[in-house]
Design a protein around this motif. Structure first.
Motif, mmCIF file in Angstrom:
data_model
loop_
_atom_site.group_PDB
_atom_site.id
_atom_site.type_symbol
_atom_site.label_atom_id
_atom_site.label_comp_id
_atom_site.label_asym_id
_atom_site.label_seq_id
_atom_site.Cartn_x
_atom_site.Cartn_y
_atom_site.Cartn_z
ATOM 1 N N ASP A 54 34.546 31.688 51.994
ATOM 2 C CA ASP A 54 33.762 30.518 51.590
ATOM 3 C C ASP A 54 33.049 30.800 50.272
ATOM 4 O OD1 ASP A 54 32.428 27.969 51.827
ATOM 5 O OD2 ASP A 54 30.652 29.036 52.552
ATOM 6 N N PHE A 55 32.498 32.012 50.143
ATOM 7 C CA PHE A 55 31.859 32.407 48.885
ATOM 8 C C PHE A 55 32.858 32.323 47.725
ATOM 9 C CE2 PHE A 55 31.513 35.673 45.678
ATOM 10 C CZ PHE A 55 30.307 35.330 45.090
ATOM 11 N N ALA A 56 34.046 32.882 47.910
ATOM 12 C CA ALA A 56 35.050 32.893 46.842
ATOM 13 C C ALA A 56 35.435 31.470 46.441
ATOM 14 C CB ALA A 56 36.281 33.680 47.277
ATOM 15 N N LEU A 60 34.734 30.031 42.708
ATOM 16 C CA LEU A 60 35.781 29.460 41.852
ATOM 17 C C LEU A 60 35.297 28.156 41.221
ATOM 18 C CD1 LEU A 60 39.062 30.036 43.868
ATOM 19 C CD2 LEU A 60 38.654 30.757 41.515
ATOM 20 N N GLN A 61 34.692 27.304 42.026
ATOM 21 C CA GLN A 61 34.161 26.041 41.507
ATOM 22 C C GLN A 61 33.081 26.301 40.465
ATOM 23 O OE1 GLN A 61 34.905 22.692 42.070
ATOM 24 N NE2 GLN A 61 36.743 23.584 42.942
ATOM 25 N N ILE A 109 40.326 34.233 38.399
ATOM 26 C CA ILE A 109 41.357 33.420 39.051
ATOM 27 C C ILE A 109 42.653 34.216 39.216
ATOM 28 C CG2 ILE A 109 42.460 32.285 37.059
ATOM 29 C CD1 ILE A 109 42.053 29.624 38.627
ATOM 30 N N GLY A 110 42.936 35.079 38.248
ATOM 31 C CA GLY A 110 44.127 35.917 38.346
ATOM 32 C C GLY A 110 44.024 36.909 39.486
ATOM 33 N N SER A 120 45.192 33.830 52.167
ATOM 34 C CA SER A 120 44.307 32.684 52.358
ATOM 35 C C SER A 120 44.904 31.459 51.676
ATOM 36 C CB SER A 120 42.913 32.965 51.779
ATOM 37 O OG SER A 120 42.150 31.769 51.774
ATOM 38 N N PRO A 121 45.628 30.637 52.432
ATOM 39 C CA PRO A 121 46.191 29.422 51.832
ATOM 40 C C PRO A 121 45.127 28.526 51.189
ATOM 41 C CG PRO A 121 47.153 29.823 53.993
ATOM 42 C CD PRO A 121 46.029 30.812 53.826
ATOM 43 N N THR A 122 43.915 28.541 51.736
ATOM 44 C CA THR A 122 42.842 27.713 51.181
ATOM 45 C C THR A 122 42.470 28.181 49.779
ATOM 46 O OG1 THR A 122 41.995 27.389 53.422
ATOM 47 C CG2 THR A 122 40.527 26.803 51.622
ATOM 48 N N LEU A 123 42.298 29.497 49.620
ATOM 49 C CA LEU A 123 41.988 30.035 48.296
ATOM 50 C C LEU A 123 43.162 29.836 47.339
ATOM 51 C CD1 LEU A 123 40.040 33.396 48.783
ATOM 52 C CD2 LEU A 123 39.378 31.470 47.350
ATOM 53 N N GLY A 124 44.375 30.065 47.843
ATOM 54 C CA GLY A 124 45.562 29.859 47.017
ATOM 55 C C GLY A 124 45.650 28.434 46.513
ATOM 56 N N ALA A 125 45.352 27.481 47.380
ATOM 57 C CA ALA A 125 45.397 26.062 46.998
ATOM 58 C C ALA A 125 44.322 25.746 45.963
ATOM 59 C CB ALA A 125 45.225 25.174 48.228
ATOM 60 N N GLN A 126 43.146 26.362 46.105
ATOM 61 C CA GLN A 126 42.054 26.136 45.153
ATOM 62 C C GLN A 126 42.428 26.679 43.768
ATOM 63 O OE1 GLN A 126 39.484 24.370 45.329
ATOM 64 N NE2 GLN A 126 37.687 25.272 44.381
ATOM 65 N N VAL A 127 42.988 27.888 43.732
ATOM 66 C CA VAL A 127 43.434 28.484 42.477
ATOM 67 C C VAL A 127 44.490 27.587 41.830
ATOM 68 C CG1 VAL A 127 44.767 30.404 41.500
ATOM 69 C CG2 VAL A 127 42.849 30.869 43.043
#
Length: 197
Positions: A54-56, A60-61, A109-110, A120-127
């Motif tokens: 959640d922090f990551a 990112l935002q 982001i890299g 983490s599909p959620t983080l991957g989708a955010q990136v």
């Protein structure tokens, strides 16, 4: 006043924690190290963030929304032609890195995309969403360049925007690995050729 202190503390944890995570990677950055960098107790972290993931996501935002806004502003500058906007933006970034005494650039982001896209599909989708927003902004500017006669009529602006965005991310990775700016210089040289009418 209490709510502003709360927001400030959350922003402080995000800013300092993003620096730690950028430098050490997702797995290398523990919650303890993040809170130490921010100078707050560990409980504060879990008050604002449900988990490290959640922090990551929030970091990112925090990091990329202002960058995307600056990118959109630079590529929308009416004082320059569309081609000049794109070349000027990237040339200025390369100049920034070239002026650094020590190249310690690490791409947040890299790092997250390499480490976490599969875990983490959620983080991957955010990136992916951030990178796509960048490509969309560039596509709009490329379409303006095409309308102004700075690019051939048959150029596929969506594909070109995707290519440039991905090439820039690759150049940043090489910057980190090689610890010199050659990949960025090569990027600019090829970008100038790609944007010839």
């Amino acid at each position: 006043m209490n709510s502003s202190i709360r927001v400030d503390k959350r922003d402080l944890i995000l800013a300092k924690g993003a620096e730690v995570m950028t430098r050490r990677g997702y797995h290398g950055a523990g919650v303890q190290e993040i809170v130490q960098a921010a100078g707050v107790p560990k409980g504060s972290f879990y008050h604002y963030f449900a988990s490290k993931e959640d922090f990551a996501l929030q970091a990112l935002q925090q990091v990329y929304q202002p960058r995307l806004a600056r990118y959109a502003e630079a590529l929308g500058n009416p004082a320059l032609s569309p081609r000049e906007r794109i070349l000027g933006y990237y040339t200025e970034l390369v100049g920034h890195f070239a002026r650094q005494e020590r190249l310690e650039y690490h791409c947040f982001i890299g790092s997250l995309s390499f480490e976490m896209a599969e875990l983490s599909p959620t983080l991957g989708a955010q990136v992916d969403a951030i990178l796509q927003a960048s490509a969309d902004t560039l596509q709009t500017c490329l379409e303006q360049a095409q309308a102004a006669g700075e690019l051939p009529d048959g150029e596929d602006c969506r594909n070109l925007a995707s290519f440039i965005t991905n090439a820039w991310q690759g150049a940043l990775t090489r910057l980190k690995v090689a610890n010199n700016t050659q990949a960025l210089s090569d990027f600019i040289q090829r970008l100038q050729l790609l944007l010839r009418a």
